[in-house]
Design a protein around this motif. Structure first.
Motif, mmCIF file in Angstrom:
data_model
loop_
_atom_site.group_PDB
_atom_site.id
_atom_site.type_symbol
_atom_site.label_atom_id
_atom_site.label_comp_id
_atom_site.label_asym_id
_atom_site.label_seq_id
_atom_site.Cartn_x
_atom_site.Cartn_y
_atom_site.Cartn_z
ATOM 1 N N PRO A 135 0.844 -1.219 0.035
ATOM 2 C CA PRO A 135 -0.008 0.011 -0.077
ATOM 3 C C PRO A 135 0.840 1.458 -0.101
ATOM 4 O O PRO A 135 0.404 2.318 -0.754
ATOM 5 C CB PRO A 135 -0.868 -0.091 1.267
ATOM 6 C CG PRO A 135 -1.114 -1.649 1.480
ATOM 7 C CD PRO A 135 0.442 -2.062 1.227
ATOM 8 N N GLY A 136 1.788 1.266 0.817
ATOM 9 C CA GLY A 136 2.663 2.499 0.937
ATOM 10 C C GLY A 136 3.338 2.886 -0.418
ATOM 11 O O GLY A 136 3.321 3.939 -0.811
ATOM 12 N N ASN A 139 0.880 3.942 -3.149
ATOM 13 C CA ASN A 139 0.309 5.472 -2.843
ATOM 14 C C ASN A 139 1.571 6.529 -3.322
ATOM 15 O O ASN A 139 1.341 7.436 -3.769
ATOM 16 C CB ASN A 139 0.149 5.495 -1.239
ATOM 17 C CG ASN A 139 -1.203 5.418 -0.997
ATOM 18 O OD1 ASN A 139 -2.168 5.686 -1.727
ATOM 19 N ND2 ASN A 139 -1.610 4.766 0.284
ATOM 20 N N ASP A 140 2.767 6.085 -2.705
ATOM 21 C CA ASP A 140 3.869 6.970 -3.443
ATOM 22 C C ASP A 140 3.958 7.145 -4.801
ATOM 23 O O ASP A 140 4.263 8.277 -5.230
ATOM 24 C CB ASP A 140 5.322 6.183 -2.855
ATOM 25 C CG ASP A 140 6.375 7.259 -2.987
ATOM 26 O OD1 ASP A 140 6.475 8.508 -2.897
ATOM 27 O OD2 ASP A 140 7.463 6.653 -3.257
ATOM 28 N N LEU A 142 1.495 6.818 -7.023
ATOM 29 C CA LEU A 142 0.316 7.546 -7.385
ATOM 30 C C LEU A 142 0.340 8.971 -7.033
ATOM 31 O O LEU A 142 0.132 9.717 -7.884
ATOM 32 C CB LEU A 142 -1.081 7.095 -6.584
ATOM 33 C CG LEU A 142 -1.418 5.643 -7.000
ATOM 34 C CD1 LEU A 142 -2.486 5.094 -6.190
ATOM 35 C CD2 LEU A 142 -2.054 5.674 -8.544
ATOM 36 N N ASP A 143 1.069 9.308 -5.867
ATOM 37 C CA ASP A 143 1.192 10.831 -5.620
ATOM 38 C C ASP A 143 2.146 11.540 -6.347
ATOM 39 O O ASP A 143 1.915 12.775 -6.584
ATOM 40 C CB ASP A 143 1.701 10.755 -4.101
ATOM 41 C CG ASP A 143 0.525 10.365 -3.036
ATOM 42 O OD1 ASP A 143 -0.739 10.338 -3.357
ATOM 43 O OD2 ASP A 143 1.312 10.106 -1.795
ATOM 44 N N ARG A 149 -3.552 7.475 -11.715
ATOM 45 C CA ARG A 149 -4.886 7.176 -11.230
ATOM 46 C C ARG A 149 -5.833 7.037 -11.905
ATOM 47 O O ARG A 149 -7.033 6.242 -11.827
ATOM 48 C CB ARG A 149 -5.029 8.086 -9.697
ATOM 49 C CG ARG A 149 -5.396 9.312 -10.076
ATOM 50 C CD ARG A 149 -5.529 10.280 -8.966
ATOM 51 N NE ARG A 149 -4.305 10.533 -8.445
ATOM 52 C CZ ARG A 149 -3.790 10.064 -7.079
ATOM 53 N NH1 ARG A 149 -4.556 9.275 -6.461
ATOM 54 N NH2 ARG A 149 -2.532 10.733 -6.733
ATOM 55 N N GLU A 171 -3.352 3.609 4.887
ATOM 56 C CA GLU A 171 -2.965 3.801 3.538
ATOM 57 C C GLU A 171 -3.917 3.205 2.262
ATOM 58 O O GLU A 171 -3.838 3.714 1.290
ATOM 59 C CB GLU A 171 -1.513 3.141 3.352
ATOM 60 C CG GLU A 171 -0.558 3.684 4.436
ATOM 61 C CD GLU A 171 0.937 2.966 4.458
ATOM 62 O OE1 GLU A 171 0.596 1.635 4.415
ATOM 63 O OE2 GLU A 171 1.690 3.472 4.529
ATOM 64 N N LYS A 174 -6.507 5.770 1.684
ATOM 65 C CA LYS A 174 -6.188 6.826 0.955
ATOM 66 C C LYS A 174 -6.041 6.353 -0.767
ATOM 67 O O LYS A 174 -6.379 7.035 -1.709
ATOM 68 C CB LYS A 174 -4.954 7.451 1.391
ATOM 69 C CG LYS A 174 -4.256 8.476 0.447
ATOM 70 C CD LYS A 174 -2.731 8.456 1.017
ATOM 71 C CE LYS A 174 -2.215 9.751 -0.141
ATOM 72 N NZ LYS A 174 -0.695 10.098 0.371
ATOM 73 N N LEU A 175 -5.694 5.380 -0.900
ATOM 74 C CA LEU A 175 -5.440 4.728 -2.188
ATOM 75 C C LEU A 175 -6.892 4.503 -2.743
ATOM 76 O O LEU A 175 -7.021 4.833 -3.981
ATOM 77 C CB LEU A 175 -4.646 3.240 -2.192
ATOM 78 C CG LEU A 175 -4.024 2.663 -3.376
ATOM 79 C CD1 LEU A 175 -2.957 1.935 -3.165
ATOM 80 C CD2 LEU A 175 -4.893 1.814 -4.271
ATOM 81 N N SER A 178 -8.406 7.471 -3.982
ATOM 82 C CA SER A 178 -7.601 8.253 -5.019
ATOM 83 C C SER A 178 -7.995 7.688 -6.442
ATOM 84 O O SER A 178 -7.304 8.083 -7.484
ATOM 85 C CB SER A 178 -6.240 8.311 -4.777
ATOM 86 O OG SER A 178 -5.478 6.983 -4.938
#
Length: 482
Positions: A135-136, A139-140, A142-143, A149, A171, A174-175, A178
């Motif tokens: 997950p982390g 997300n990184d 995607l950000d 996304r 996490e 958030k994912l 998004s």
């Protein structure tokens, strides 16, 4: 997609009932799917086979990333599918399964423990349609816009119960929030211990496939034994137990990292060829240890429960609980490493004074738990001559020495970036190393290096014959992996 061709390639005669139900639910509806099935029943293949068909049916350009540009960016470079896993091992394993299927889809695994910039470069190079990741790290990417996304249509959360238990809820929330274009969700678990969180937004017309009641079918293929240790320190009892296994593939489970290090060091001093695994190790070392175990260069894996999930290694015959499982769920996942598909397996509980097998194990067992005396099953004779393929093997005071694994692992200091392929390595080992194809096992080619499993008895010959030789016209390092 030719399903029968893929199954033959994977060495599978037919899908099991759970996989058939999963394929129908994913392909014949447009709703979300929750799949609950015991460990070792083939859930990864159950979702990948139909998912690959869905993606192939809707992809604009499968073969080439040179699709028409969208806002100045090639459309085909963006993934359409994210697979969330609780750990890097499962991400890597799932990516390997997909690649072994021989589909036309591009994929890669993303996870922590290595620079995100390196993964960004590989994302641009591979242009994957499926990304497996923690997950982390997802997300990184995607950000930072490394993964768009807006193109994600399918989301898979593998072992969603484990993701929640490991504290990934924020996490994952958030994912999921998004991904504005998300159309389908597929959730998988080997337990029904966790409720599906609201933020996943499962559709009301979703399908639940529950095969957890069939867990006893798998447990019926596992024979349970209790082994009593006369001392509180179980090391000698473990040694004698493992001597009775011969060269069978076995996992020894412990609850603490330092215990893994201690037991692994002891077993190596006693002459066993082992790999070990726990969460405190560097990622490269973890991958090396799993590679040695999976390719037959080590027949014992000493590990925490990190090894109880996400490892799809066939033919693990024995599960040893050096420490008792900390929960019923933990026990189920440990035992799920053996008796995979239709195979049989054994699980052993080493008990010191005052320890007892948990009630949930007895309730889960399909038969009575049998007593086991390691001294009555020792298979290892005293060695007549030293083994030329080893440096120094420890031998206990009783003179018994464990059998060696069938394979050994070679490190080759060149890889894909040097235009090296598996075929090049096989040809080199046969022509220069004097091996027959049957004496070569699994080969993995990384970007800058490669691993090859070869017959252990032929290792000295291979090292002697390939010393100073060039592979594909390039000099390189060729050495055994310890």
């Amino acid at each position: 997609m030719d399903i029968q061709r893929i199954l033959r390639k994977l060495g599978i005669t037919a899908l099991n009932e759970m996989q058939q139900h999963a394929a129908e639910a994913i392909l014949d509806s447009d709703g979300d799917v929750v799949l609950l099935s015991p460990t070792g029943t083939g859930k990864t293949l159950a979702y990948l086979l139909p998912l690959v068909q869905l993606i192939e049916q809707t992809a604009d350009d499968i073969e080439s990333p040179a699709a028409p540009a969208l806002d100045g960016v090639r459309h085909a470079q963006w993934p359409t599918t994210l697979v969330i896993t609780p750990g890097r091992e499962l991400a890597l394993q799932s990516d390997t399964v997909l690649k072994s299927m021989g589909s036309r889809l591009r994929s890669m695994a993303c996870y922590g423990g290595r620079p995100a910039m390196d993964e960004h470069r590989k994302l641009k190079e591979v242009c994957p349609q499926i990304v497996f990741g923690t997950p982390g790290r997802l997300n990184d990417h995607l950000d930072k816009g490394n993964i768009d996304r807006y193109h994600i249509r399918y989301l898979v959360i593998d072992e969603f119960d484990k993701c929640l238990q490991m504290g990934f809820q924020a996490e994952m929330q958030k994912l999921v929030k998004s991904l504005p274009g998300l159309e389908r969700r597929i959730l998988l678990s080997a337990t029904n211990a966790e409720e599906i969180p609201r933020f996943v937004n499962m559709s009301k017309k979703g399908t639940l496939i529950d095969f957890l009641d069939d867990g006893r079918e798998a447990s019926g293929r596992v024979t349970l034994y209790e082994v009593h240790s006369p001392q509180k320190d179980k090391l000698d009892t473990l040694r004698r137990l493992l001597l009775g296994f011969g060269s069978e593939s076995s996992i020894v489970f412990l609850n603490y990292r330092d215990s893994v290090e201690r037991v692994n060091s002891y077993l190596q001093e006693q002459g066993f060829t082992t790999s070990h695994l726990h969460g405190g190790m560097e990622q490269r070392q973890r991958e090396d240890m799993l590679y040695k175990f999976s390719n037959g260069s080590a027949n014992i894996l000493v590990a925490t429960d990190l090894a109880s999930r996400g490892l799809d290694i066939p033919d693990i015959r024995n599960i040893v609980h050096y420490h008792l499982p900390e929960s019923e769920e933990g026990y189920i996942h440990r035992v799920g490493r053996t008796a995979r598909w239709d195979a049989t397996g054994r699980t052993f509980f080493i008990l010191s004074s005052g320890e007892h097998i948990p009630e949930y194990v007895i309730d889960h067992a399909a038969s009575t738990i049998e007593p086991y005396d390691p001294a009555a099953h020792v298979q290892c004779p005293k060695p007549d001559t030293p083994d030329s393929t080893t440096d120094s093997l420890g031998t206990a005071s009783d003179g018994l020495r464990p059998p060696l694994p069938r394979m050994a692992t070679l490190y080759i200091g060149k890889g894909k970036k040097d235009k090296l392929s598996k075929g090049d390595i096989v040809g080199f080992l046969c022509k220069k190393g004097g091996l027959e194809p049957s004496e070569i096992g699994r080969i993995d080619v990384k970007d800058r290096y490669a691993y090859a499993a070869v017959s252990r008895t032929k290792l000295p010959q291979v090292l002697a014959h390939t010393k100073g030789e060039k592979i594909k016209g390039i000099k390189t390092v060729i050495e055994p992996v310890k």
